[in-house]
Design a protein around this motif. Structure first.
Motif, PDB file in Angstrom:
ATOM      1  N   VAL A  79      19.942  13.613  -4.285  1.00 34.99           N
ATOM      2  CA  VAL A  79      19.940  12.289  -3.668  1.00 34.99           C
ATOM      3  C   VAL A  79      21.390  11.803  -3.568  1.00 34.99           C
ATOM      4  CG1 VAL A  79      19.124   9.904  -3.771  1.00 34.99           C
ATOM      5  CG2 VAL A  79      17.657  11.751  -4.607  1.00 34.99           C
ATOM      6  N   ASP A  80      21.743  11.285  -2.408  1.00 42.93           N
ATOM      7  CA  ASP A  80      23.097  10.825  -2.120  1.00 42.93           C
ATOM      8  C   ASP A  80      23.286   9.387  -2.607  1.00 42.93           C
ATOM      9  OD1 ASP A  80      25.611  10.401  -1.057  1.00 42.93           O
ATOM     10  OD2 ASP A  80      25.007  10.631   1.041  1.00 42.93           O
ATOM     11  N   ASP A  81      24.338   9.148  -3.422  1.00 44.84           N
ATOM     12  CA  ASP A  81      24.633   7.765  -3.815  1.00 44.84           C
ATOM     13  C   ASP A  81      25.930   7.254  -3.197  1.00 44.84           C
ATOM     14  OD1 ASP A  81      26.775   8.783  -5.273  1.00 44.84           O
ATOM     15  OD2 ASP A  81      26.007   8.196  -7.233  1.00 44.84           O
ATOM     16  N   GLN A  82      26.636   8.109  -2.452  1.00 42.09           N
ATOM     17  CA  GLN A  82      27.889   7.765  -1.766  1.00 42.09           C
ATOM     18  C   GLN A  82      28.938   7.179  -2.708  1.00 42.09           C
ATOM     19  OE1 GLN A  82      26.825   5.448   1.778  1.00 42.09           O
ATOM     20  NE2 GLN A  82      26.743   7.373   2.906  1.00 42.09           N
ATOM     21  N   CYS A  83      28.845   7.526  -3.981  1.00 39.07           N
ATOM     22  CA  CYS A  83      29.828   7.066  -4.979  1.00 39.07           C
ATOM     23  C   CYS A  83      29.820   5.542  -5.098  1.00 39.07           C
ATOM     24  CB  CYS A  83      31.235   7.562  -4.602  1.00 39.07           C
ATOM     25  SG  CYS A  83      32.370   7.722  -5.995  1.00 39.07           S
ATOM     26  N   ASP A  84      28.663   4.940  -4.861  1.00 38.41           N
ATOM     27  CA  ASP A  84      28.522   3.494  -4.813  1.00 38.41           C
ATOM     28  C   ASP A  84      27.570   3.035  -5.919  1.00 38.41           C
ATOM     29  OD1 ASP A  84      28.630   0.809  -3.406  1.00 38.41           O
ATOM     30  OD2 ASP A  84      26.480   1.245  -3.306  1.00 38.41           O
ATOM     31  N   PRO A  85      27.924   2.001  -6.702  1.00 42.06           N
ATOM     32  CA  PRO A  85      27.042   1.553  -7.785  1.00 42.06           C
ATOM     33  C   PRO A  85      25.626   1.219  -7.324  1.00 42.06           C
ATOM     34  CG  PRO A  85      29.209   0.613  -8.072  1.00 42.06           C
ATOM     35  CD  PRO A  85      29.223   1.309  -6.734  1.00 42.06           C
ATOM     36  N   ALA A  86      25.500   0.462  -6.233  1.00 42.08           N
ATOM     37  CA  ALA A  86      24.161   0.135  -5.735  1.00 42.08           C
ATOM     38  C   ALA A  86      23.446   1.395  -5.261  1.00 42.08           C
ATOM     39  CB  ALA A  86      24.259  -0.877  -4.597  1.00 42.08           C
ATOM     40  N   GLY A  87      24.194   2.298  -4.669  1.00 49.07           N
ATOM     41  CA  GLY A  87      23.613   3.568  -4.223  1.00 49.07           C
ATOM     42  C   GLY A  87      23.119   4.406  -5.383  1.00 49.07           C
ATOM     43  N   SER A 110      32.232   7.350 -12.008  1.00 47.03           N
ATOM     44  CA  SER A 110      31.956   6.611 -13.242  1.00 47.03           C
ATOM     45  C   SER A 110      31.335   5.246 -12.994  1.00 47.03           C
ATOM     46  CB  SER A 110      33.238   6.466 -14.054  1.00 47.03           C
ATOM     47  OG  SER A 110      33.641   7.719 -14.581  1.00 47.03           O
ATOM     48  N   ASN A 111      31.887   4.473 -12.065  1.00 42.47           N
ATOM     49  CA  ASN A 111      31.334   3.136 -11.814  1.00 42.47           C
ATOM     50  C   ASN A 111      29.885   3.215 -11.346  1.00 42.47           C
ATOM     51  OD1 ASN A 111      33.677   1.860 -12.567  1.00 42.47           O
ATOM     52  ND2 ASN A 111      34.476   1.663 -10.486  1.00 42.47           N
ATOM     53  N   ALA A 112      29.586   4.227 -10.537  1.00 44.03           N
ATOM     54  CA  ALA A 112      28.223   4.394 -10.040  1.00 44.03           C
ATOM     55  C   ALA A 112      27.273   4.771 -11.172  1.00 44.03           C
ATOM     56  CB  ALA A 112      28.202   5.450  -8.939  1.00 44.03           C
ATOM     57  N   VAL A 113      27.684   5.715 -12.009  1.00 40.14           N
ATOM     58  CA  VAL A 113      26.826   6.138 -13.122  1.00 40.14           C
ATOM     59  C   VAL A 113      26.612   4.986 -14.099  1.00 40.14           C
ATOM     60  CG1 VAL A 113      26.586   7.734 -15.054  1.00 40.14           C
ATOM     61  CG2 VAL A 113      27.533   8.549 -12.901  1.00 40.14           C
ATOM     62  N   LEU A 114      27.668   4.245 -14.386  1.00 42.52           N
ATOM     63  CA  LEU A 114      27.530   3.114 -15.313  1.00 42.52           C
ATOM     64  C   LEU A 114      26.552   2.074 -14.775  1.00 42.52           C
ATOM     65  CD1 LEU A 114      31.236   2.752 -16.460  1.00 42.52           C
ATOM     66  CD2 LEU A 114      29.285   3.376 -17.900  1.00 42.52           C
ATOM     67  N   ALA A 115      26.537   1.876 -13.459  1.00 39.08           N
ATOM     68  CA  ALA A 115      25.591   0.931 -12.861  1.00 39.08           C
ATOM     69  C   ALA A 115      24.153   1.396 -13.034  1.00 39.08           C
ATOM     70  CB  ALA A 115      25.910   0.739 -11.379  1.00 39.08           C
ATOM     71  N   ALA A 116      23.932   2.703 -12.995  1.00 41.00           N
ATOM     72  CA  ALA A 116      22.577   3.263 -13.094  1.00 41.00           C
ATOM     73  C   ALA A 116      22.174   3.582 -14.533  1.00 41.00           C
ATOM     74  CB  ALA A 116      22.485   4.530 -12.247  1.00 41.00           C
ATOM     75  N   LYS A 117      23.090   3.409 -15.457  1.00 35.38           N
ATOM     76  CA  LYS A 117      22.843   3.831 -16.842  1.00 35.38           C
ATOM     77  C   LYS A 117      21.631   3.139 -17.457  1.00 35.38           C
ATOM     78  CE  LYS A 117      25.064   3.945 -21.402  1.00 35.38           C
ATOM     79  NZ  LYS A 117      26.325   3.732 -22.162  1.00 35.38           N
ATOM     80  N   LYS A 118      21.467   1.846 -17.225  1.00 42.93           N
ATOM     81  CA  LYS A 118      20.351   1.123 -17.843  1.00 42.93           C
ATOM     82  C   LYS A 118      19.003   1.677 -17.375  1.00 42.93           C
ATOM     83  CE  LYS A 118      18.599  -3.477 -18.931  1.00 42.93           C
ATOM     84  NZ  LYS A 118      17.189  -3.067 -18.794  1.00 42.93           N
ATOM     85  N   ASP A 119      18.889   2.012 -16.091  1.00 40.87           N
ATOM     86  CA  ASP A 119      17.637   2.583 -15.595  1.00 40.87           C
ATOM     87  C   ASP A 119      17.360   3.933 -16.245  1.00 40.87           C
ATOM     88  OD1 ASP A 119      16.545   0.690 -13.649  1.00 40.87           O
ATOM     89  OD2 ASP A 119      18.366   1.078 -12.508  1.00 40.87           O
ATOM     90  N   ILE A 120      18.409   4.724 -16.431  1.00 46.50           N
ATOM     91  CA  ILE A 120      18.248   6.032 -17.077  1.00 46.50           C
ATOM     92  C   ILE A 120      17.815   5.843 -18.524  1.00 46.50           C
ATOM     93  CG2 ILE A 120      19.493   8.085 -17.855  1.00 46.50           C
ATOM     94  CD1 ILE A 120      21.301   7.743 -15.359  1.00 46.50           C
ATOM     95  N   GLU A 121      18.476   4.917 -19.209  1.00 49.44           N
ATOM     96  CA  GLU A 121      18.146   4.651 -20.608  1.00 49.44           C
ATOM     97  C   GLU A 121      16.727   4.115 -20.747  1.00 49.44           C
ATOM     98  OE1 GLU A 121      19.743   1.892 -24.349  1.00 49.44           O
ATOM     99  OE2 GLU A 121      20.711   1.779 -22.380  1.00 49.44           O
ATOM    100  N   ASP A 122      16.367   3.153 -19.912  1.00 50.07           N
ATOM    101  CA  ASP A 122      15.040   2.537 -20.016  1.00 50.07           C
ATOM    102  C   ASP A 122      13.925   3.541 -19.736  1.00 50.07           C
ATOM    103  OD1 ASP A 122      16.243   0.149 -20.604  1.00 50.07           O
ATOM    104  OD2 ASP A 122      15.934  -0.761 -18.631  1.00 50.07           O
TER     105      ASP A 122
END
Length: 388
Positions: A79-87, A110-122
């Motif tokens: 899945v493409d996130d385009q290196c974007d936090p919302a993506g 890093s900024n993109a992964v950090l934005a998605a981290k909570k969903d991964i953790e939850d």
């Protein structure tokens, strides 16, 4: 009727005592394990996502060609996130809820992964980060989050340890003071001080800089025996170029965002200017080396339109770690059994890691190789440092 009720009761009670079957585990069937990955596939940063994914896929292909893991083939969903936090948030949610993958191996920016981290953790889904280097992704330690990439903090510690092993007592730091640079800067200063290396100069050199004369002159007058360049290739090359022009001959240490010292030499564009430049790498071997030939051939066969690159290696390392953990987790696969297997990795040898992987802190790579451009214009490994 009593007999039928008895049989039903026996089946239910027996099933309750059995381990989870594939049908109970997201992304797992009798024949397939679905692994998700996310990162930039399009856009200006596409190489950070697409190329590691290619490396990950050739590892899965190799395993599938020999029957898979405990009889299950590995299926990779990109899945493409385009290196974007919302993506990245959208990509991770798609993988977890729409594609229902068993685990995720990916994450490039890093900024993109950090934005998605909570969903991964939850979600509690097993996650192995393969490119993003921010220490905040995997520290403090979380139950389901691992990284096979050299983190920013560990990289700074290894740079300091390398200088100590060289016998350096006075060092200068030239850094970008953006989020990327700050992620490394504080740890580097602390690590140098802990090894009794005096910091005689601490200069800023921004991404948009076009001249480094002032910084070079201050560092040159400081008496620094070595210079750590916490910079992207452009400002780092600017500093080395101006140092050569001003006759400042020192040891220059680069970061892992300069993975190719040959390309860096071309960027500096002054013969001999990089003769004392070495850069840290999370890979033991350059992708164009003889040691990497087998994997280059696999990459070219699978992806003939893409030139093998250092970024492919990050996916190969993450893929080999994941496959080994899946094997250890066993045929009665659950997400928790994979998390436990990853945590139990203590001394895993994989093709490109500079030293064995140890995941007890969930930061599995704690070593770095040192790359240099040889006199005949190739990238060569000139040392390996393992964190003590």
């Amino acid at each position: 009727m009593k007999s039928l009720i008895g049989i039903i009761g026996f089946v239910i009670s027996t099933a309750a005592g059995l381990p989870a079957f594939a049908a109970d585990v997201p992304g797992v069937t009798d024949d397939v394990i679905k692994i998700g990955t996310f990162g930039p596939i399009t856009g200006s940063n596409f190489a950070l996502g697409k190329l590691p994914m290619n490396g990950l896929e050739v590892v899965f292909d190799e395993v599938n060609a020999t029957g898979g893991v405990h009889g299950r083939k590995l299926e990779l969903i990109r899945v493409d996130d385009q290196c974007d936090p919302a993506g990245a948030i959208a990509a991770v949610r798609k993988l977890i809820f729409d594609d229902q993958v068993f685990a995720i191996v990916g994450g490039s920016c890093s900024n993109a992964v950090l934005a998605a981290k909570k969903d991964i953790e939850d979600a509690g889904i097993p996650y192995v980060n393969f490119v993003a280097a921010s220490n905040k992704i995997s520290a403090p330690k979380l139950g389901n989050i691992f990284t096979s990439m050299l983190t920013s903090n560990l990289e700074s510690e290894l740079q300091a340890q390398y200088l100590a092993e060289l016998g350096v007592t006075k060092a200068a730091v030239v850094a970008q003071h953006d989020a990327w640079g700050r992620d490394r800067h504080e740890t580097l200063l602390t690590s140098l001080a802990a090894r009794n290396i005096q910091i005689v100069a601490d200069e800023e050199l921004a991404m948009e800089s076009n001249d480094a004369t002032a910084q070079v002159l201050r560092v040159q007058s400081s008496g620094a025996e070595a210079v750590v360049l916490l910079n992207y290739p452009k400002p780092a090359s600017l500093f080395v170029r101006d140092a050569s022009r001003l006759g400042f001959d020192s040891t220059f240490i680069g970061t892992s965002v300069i993975p190719d010292p040959v390309a860096f030499y071309d960027l500096v564009a002054i013969p001999g200017a990089t003769k004392n430049f070495v850069t840290i790498s999370p890979s033991r071997y350059p992708i164009d080396s003889e040691k990497a030939e087998e994997w280059r051939n696999k990459l070219v066969a699978k992806f003939p339109d893409d030139v093998p690159h250092a970024y492919n290696v990050f996916g190969i390392t993450a893929g080999q770690l994941t496959v080994e953990a899946l094997k250890v987790a066993g045929p009665d696969l659950t997400r928790q059994s994979l998390i436990d297997a990853l945590t139990d990795v203590k001394s895993l040898e994989v093709t490109f890691a500079p030293a064995s992987l140890n995941c007890d802190t969930h930061q599995c790579l704690r070593s770095g190789a040192w790359f240099k451009r040889s006199d005949d214009g190739r990238t060569e490994t000139v040392g390996i440092t393992q964190l003590k």
